[in-house]
Every structure is written in structure tokens, then in C-alpha cells.
Motif scaffolding. Structure first.
Motif, PDB file in Angstrom:
ATOM      1  N   ASN A   1       0.844  -1.190   0.000  1.00 20.84           N
ATOM      2  CA  ASN A   1       0.000   0.000   0.000  1.00 20.84           C
ATOM      3  C   ASN A   1       0.881   1.242   0.000  1.00 20.84           C
ATOM      4  O   ASN A   1       1.781   1.367   0.824  1.00 20.84           O
ATOM      5  CB  ASN A   1      -0.918  -0.001   1.221  1.00 20.84           C
ATOM      6  N   VAL A   2       0.650   2.152  -0.942  1.00 22.59           N
ATOM      7  CA  VAL A   2       1.412   3.400  -1.039  1.00 22.59           C
ATOM      8  C   VAL A   2       0.447   4.557  -0.802  1.00 22.59           C
ATOM      9  O   VAL A   2      -0.535   4.709  -1.527  1.00 22.59           O
ATOM     10  CB  VAL A   2       2.097   3.548  -2.410  1.00 22.59           C
ATOM     11  N   ALA A   3       0.723   5.348   0.228  1.00 25.00           N
ATOM     12  CA  ALA A   3      -0.153   6.459   0.599  1.00 25.00           C
ATOM     13  C   ALA A   3       0.604   7.774   0.577  1.00 25.00           C
ATOM     14  O   ALA A   3       1.811   7.815   0.832  1.00 25.00           O
ATOM     15  CB  ALA A   3      -0.755   6.221   1.990  1.00 25.00           C
ATOM     16  N   VAL A   4      -0.133   8.842   0.254  1.00 22.24           N
ATOM     17  CA  VAL A   4       0.409  10.201   0.316  1.00 22.24           C
ATOM     18  C   VAL A   4      -0.484  11.013   1.249  1.00 22.24           C
ATOM     19  O   VAL A   4      -1.531  10.541   1.704  1.00 22.24           O
ATOM     20  CB  VAL A   4       0.469  10.852  -1.081  1.00 22.24           C
ATOM     21  N   CYS A   5      -0.064  12.240   1.526  1.00 20.12           N
ATOM     22  CA  CYS A   5      -0.776  13.073   2.490  1.00 20.12           C
ATOM     23  C   CYS A   5      -1.709  14.060   1.789  1.00 20.12           C
ATOM     24  O   CYS A   5      -1.254  14.961   1.069  1.00 20.12           O
ATOM     25  CB  CYS A   5       0.230  13.833   3.355  1.00 20.12           C
ATOM     26  N   GLY A   6      -3.020  13.899   2.016  1.00 19.39           N
ATOM     27  CA  GLY A   6      -3.993  14.800   1.429  1.00 19.39           C
ATOM     28  C   GLY A   6      -3.910  16.207   2.000  1.00 19.39           C
ATOM     29  O   GLY A   6      -4.153  17.187   1.283  1.00 19.39           O
ATOM     30  N   THR A   7      -3.587  16.326   3.284  1.00 23.97           N
ATOM     31  CA  THR A   7      -3.480  17.654   3.890  1.00 23.97           C
ATOM     32  C   THR A   7      -2.346  18.447   3.269  1.00 23.97           C
ATOM     33  O   THR A   7      -2.502  19.627   2.927  1.00 23.97           O
ATOM     34  CB  THR A   7      -3.257  17.530   5.410  1.00 23.97           C
ATOM     35  N   PHE A   8      -1.196  17.812   3.100  1.00 22.91           N
ATOM     36  CA  PHE A   8      -0.060  18.489   2.480  1.00 22.91           C
ATOM     37  C   PHE A   8      -0.391  18.889   1.044  1.00 22.91           C
ATOM     38  O   PHE A   8      -0.039  19.975   0.586  1.00 22.91           O
ATOM     39  CB  PHE A   8       1.164  17.575   2.536  1.00 22.91           C
TER      40      PHE A   8
ATOM     41  N   GLU B   1      -7.930  13.860  -6.241  1.00 20.38           N
ATOM     42  CA  GLU B   1      -8.107  13.307  -7.574  1.00 20.38           C
ATOM     43  C   GLU B   1      -6.895  13.509  -8.477  1.00 20.38           C
ATOM     44  O   GLU B   1      -6.797  12.884  -9.534  1.00 20.38           O
ATOM     45  CB  GLU B   1      -9.338  13.912  -8.253  1.00 20.38           C
ATOM     46  N   VAL B   2      -5.966  14.400  -8.096  1.00 21.52           N
ATOM     47  CA  VAL B   2      -4.816  14.656  -8.976  1.00 21.52           C
ATOM     48  C   VAL B   2      -3.794  13.529  -8.913  1.00 21.52           C
ATOM     49  O   VAL B   2      -2.925  13.434  -9.778  1.00 21.52           O
ATOM     50  CB  VAL B   2      -4.135  16.006  -8.651  1.00 21.52           C
ATOM     51  N   PHE B   3      -3.882  12.670  -7.888  1.00 27.31           N
ATOM     52  CA  PHE B   3      -2.905  11.599  -7.741  1.00 27.31           C
ATOM     53  C   PHE B   3      -3.308  10.376  -8.566  1.00 27.31           C
ATOM     54  O   PHE B   3      -4.488  10.168  -8.860  1.00 27.31           O
ATOM     55  CB  PHE B   3      -2.748  11.218  -6.273  1.00 27.31           C
ATOM     56  N   ALA B   4      -2.323   9.581  -8.923  1.00 35.66           N
ATOM     57  CA  ALA B   4      -2.564   8.350  -9.680  1.00 35.66           C
ATOM     58  C   ALA B   4      -3.518   7.448  -8.911  1.00 35.66           C
ATOM     59  O   ALA B   4      -3.536   7.446  -7.674  1.00 35.66           O
ATOM     60  CB  ALA B   4      -1.238   7.640  -9.944  1.00 35.66           C
ATOM     61  N   ASP B   5      -4.296   6.663  -9.653  1.00 32.31           N
ATOM     62  CA  ASP B   5      -5.350   5.882  -9.002  1.00 32.31           C
ATOM     63  C   ASP B   5      -4.823   4.723  -8.170  1.00 32.31           C
ATOM     64  O   ASP B   5      -5.569   4.116  -7.402  1.00 32.31           O
ATOM     65  CB  ASP B   5      -6.360   5.371 -10.041  1.00 32.31           C
ATOM     66  N   PHE B   6      -3.539   4.375  -8.305  1.00 30.83           N
ATOM     67  CA  PHE B   6      -2.992   3.288  -7.484  1.00 30.83           C
ATOM     68  C   PHE B   6      -2.443   3.807  -6.157  1.00 30.83           C
ATOM     69  O   PHE B   6      -1.914   3.034  -5.357  1.00 30.83           O
ATOM     70  CB  PHE B   6      -1.900   2.526  -8.247  1.00 30.83           C
ATOM     71  N   VAL B   7      -2.570   5.112  -5.917  1.00 26.49           N
ATOM     72  CA  VAL B   7      -2.067   5.723  -4.687  1.00 26.49           C
ATOM     73  C   VAL B   7      -3.227   6.021  -3.745  1.00 26.49           C
ATOM     74  O   VAL B   7      -4.258   6.551  -4.166  1.00 26.49           O
ATOM     75  CB  VAL B   7      -1.303   7.026  -5.014  1.00 26.49           C
ATOM     76  N   GLU B   8      -3.062   5.679  -2.468  1.00 28.65           N
ATOM     77  CA  GLU B   8      -4.053   6.062  -1.457  1.00 28.65           C
ATOM     78  C   GLU B   8      -3.746   7.486  -0.985  1.00 28.65           C
ATOM     79  O   GLU B   8      -2.593   7.811  -0.692  1.00 28.65           O
ATOM     80  CB  GLU B   8      -3.991   5.119  -0.262  1.00 28.65           C
ATOM     81  N   VAL B   9      -4.756   8.326  -0.928  1.00 24.42           N
ATOM     82  CA  VAL B   9      -4.581   9.684  -0.421  1.00 24.42           C
ATOM     83  C   VAL B   9      -5.178   9.720   0.984  1.00 24.42           C
ATOM     84  O   VAL B   9      -6.399   9.747   1.158  1.00 24.42           O
ATOM     85  CB  VAL B   9      -5.242  10.733  -1.333  1.00 24.42           C
ATOM     86  N   ALA B  10      -4.304   9.673   1.993  1.00 27.41           N
ATOM     87  CA  ALA B  10      -4.751   9.718   3.386  1.00 27.41           C
ATOM     88  C   ALA B  10      -5.078  11.157   3.756  1.00 27.41           C
ATOM     89  O   ALA B  10      -4.471  12.094   3.232  1.00 27.41           O
ATOM     90  CB  ALA B  10      -3.658   9.174   4.301  1.00 27.41           C
ATOM     91  N   ASP B  11      -6.037  11.335   4.654  1.00 30.82           N
ATOM     92  CA  ASP B  11      -6.368  12.697   5.097  1.00 30.82           C
ATOM     93  C   ASP B  11      -5.142  13.373   5.683  1.00 30.82           C
ATOM     94  O   ASP B  11      -4.808  14.503   5.319  1.00 30.82           O
ATOM     95  CB  ASP B  11      -7.504  12.657   6.125  1.00 30.82           C
ATOM     96  N   ARG B  12      -4.491  12.700   6.628  1.00 28.10           N
ATOM     97  CA  ARG B  12      -3.261  13.217   7.236  1.00 28.10           C
ATOM     98  C   ARG B  12      -2.280  12.058   7.367  1.00 28.10           C
ATOM     99  O   ARG B  12      -2.586  11.045   7.999  1.00 28.10           O
ATOM    100  CB  ARG B  12      -3.536  13.822   8.615  1.00 28.10           C
ATOM    101  N   ALA B  13      -1.116  12.208   6.777  1.00 30.16           N
ATOM    102  CA  ALA B  13      -0.123  11.132   6.812  1.00 30.16           C
ATOM    103  C   ALA B  13       0.296  10.759   8.236  1.00 30.16           C
ATOM    104  O   ALA B  13       0.424   9.562   8.539  1.00 30.16           O
ATOM    105  CB  ALA B  13       1.094  11.523   5.973  1.00 30.16           C
TER     106      ALA B  13
END
Length: 201
Positions: free
Chosen positions: A136-143, A152-164
Motif C-alpha cells: 500500500n502506497v499512501a500520500v498526504c492529502g493535507t499536504f 483526484e490529482v494523484f494516480a489511481d494506485f495511490v491512497e490519499v490519506a487525510d493526514r499522513a
């Protein structure tokens, strides 16, 4: 007595053309030399030292999450060989061992859809890590929001967490061990990325 020296006679035009053409032909590789070989692939990465230490234990944690938080967009690309090698070593011990990656520095912006055309190999490698290795690869939505970017700007294989940081805490509660990876070949500053301005992602 004056000694006169005659000026050298120039080559006639056809001779110059012949000599110039000969030089060009000698400088160019032969058209019949066969296909140009591609450079040798880069050597595979080495597992993280923290992972090697972890594998010395009698009992592994419930999983491992690699944290990346750098002020350098190249950090994720630089760390991928180490991540792949670490996953491979952990899976030698347990083929189903859970592994995750949480990226919440400047490097996370290389995973936007717009960056896919500029960094296709990076996107291909991360997608393979997710879809083929089950990482699982996640990035930070808050940042991302601080930079005016939606999930929605991130690739669909990436999870966008609310806060990393909260996502990392979730993993800790599940018994995962958090291992922060730092790219050794990059001159990354020690400060946290949100103290810097890297312009528009």
C-alpha cells in the motif's frame, strides 16, 4: 638575391569535398555495425539496514511501513530500489508479510497524474509495487491541500490519506513498525518539508 616562395596551390573543389567526406565517414559509426546496445541495467538496491536488523529478531512486527518525508522530489525515485529489495527480503521470511509506504514530503508530488508523462518509469514501478507486490502506497492529502491540490490529482494506485501522521499512527496501532528511509545520495535538508517552499507541484 631574393628567394621567392610560391604559394601552395589549393586543392581543387572536388578534392576538398572528397577529403571532407572521408573525415565525416571515418568519424561516424558504421551503418552496418549492428544495433546499438543499451547501457547495462542499474544494479539492484540493497535492503534497508533497519530491515536487516529486524530480520534478526525471533518475531517480526505485524508489518512494516516505510516513511518518506523529504524536501526533494527525487527522493522517492532514489529510494525505490531500497524499498523493493527490503520487500523482497521480508517476503523471503513470510511471503504474505504486510508492507506499506507513506510518502508525505515533496517527493509525493511526483505521483500526481500530471507527473506520469514526465516520470513514466517511476509511476510504472510504484504501480507494480502496489498491484503486483501488494504494497500500500499512501500520500498526504493535507499536504497536497496546502499546495492547492485535490485527492483526484494523484494516480489511481495511490491512497490519499487525510493526514499522513494519522495514517502512520493507524499502522502503529496495528502493530506495524515504522521505518523512515533517507536517500543517502541526495543532499536532503534535515528539516521537515512543510518549512520549505518548493513552488507549484
Amino acid at each position: 638575391m631574393w628567394i621567392t616562395r610560391s604559394r601552395p596551390r589549393p586543392f581543387p573543389l572536388p578534392a576538398w569535398l572528397f577529403v571532407g567526406g572521408l573525415i565525416v565517414m571515418l568519424a561516424m559509426p558504421s551503418l552496418h555495425a549492428g544495433p546499438v546496445t543499451s547501457p547495462a541495467p542499474l544494479p539492484p538496491g540493497e535492503p534497508s539496514a533497519a530491515v536487516l536488523e529486524l530480520l534478526e529478531r525471533d518475531k517480526l512486527p505485524e508489518g512494516v511501513v516505510f516513511e518518506i518525508i523529504e524536501n526533494d522530489r527525487a527522493a522517492l525515485s532514489a529510494l525505490l530500489p531500497e524499498i523493493r529489495a527490503s520487500v523482497a527480503r521480508l517476503r523471503e521470511r513470510d511471503p504474505d508479510y504486510p508492507v506499506a509506504v507513506v510518502s508525505h514530503g515533496a517527493e509525493q508530488f511526483t505521483l500526481t497524474r500530471r507527473e506520469a508523462t514526465q516520470h513514466p518509469s517511476l509511476h510504472d514501478e510504484v504501480e507494480a509495487l502496489v498491484r503486483e507486490e501488494g504494497v500500500n502506497v499512501a500520500v498526504c492529502g493535507t499536504f497536497a491541500g496546502w499546495r492547492g491540490l485535490d485527492a483526484e490529482v494523484f494516480a489511481d494506485f495511490v491512497e490519499v490519506a487525510d493526514r499522513a501522521p494519522d495514517r502512520l499512527d493507524d499502522y502503529r496501532e496495528l502493530g506495524f513498525e515504522v521505518i523512515r528511509l533517507r536517500p543517502s545520495l541526495l543532499d536532503a535538508p534535515p528539516e521537515d518539508p512543510w518549512e520549505f517552499d518548493f513552488g507549484t507541484p
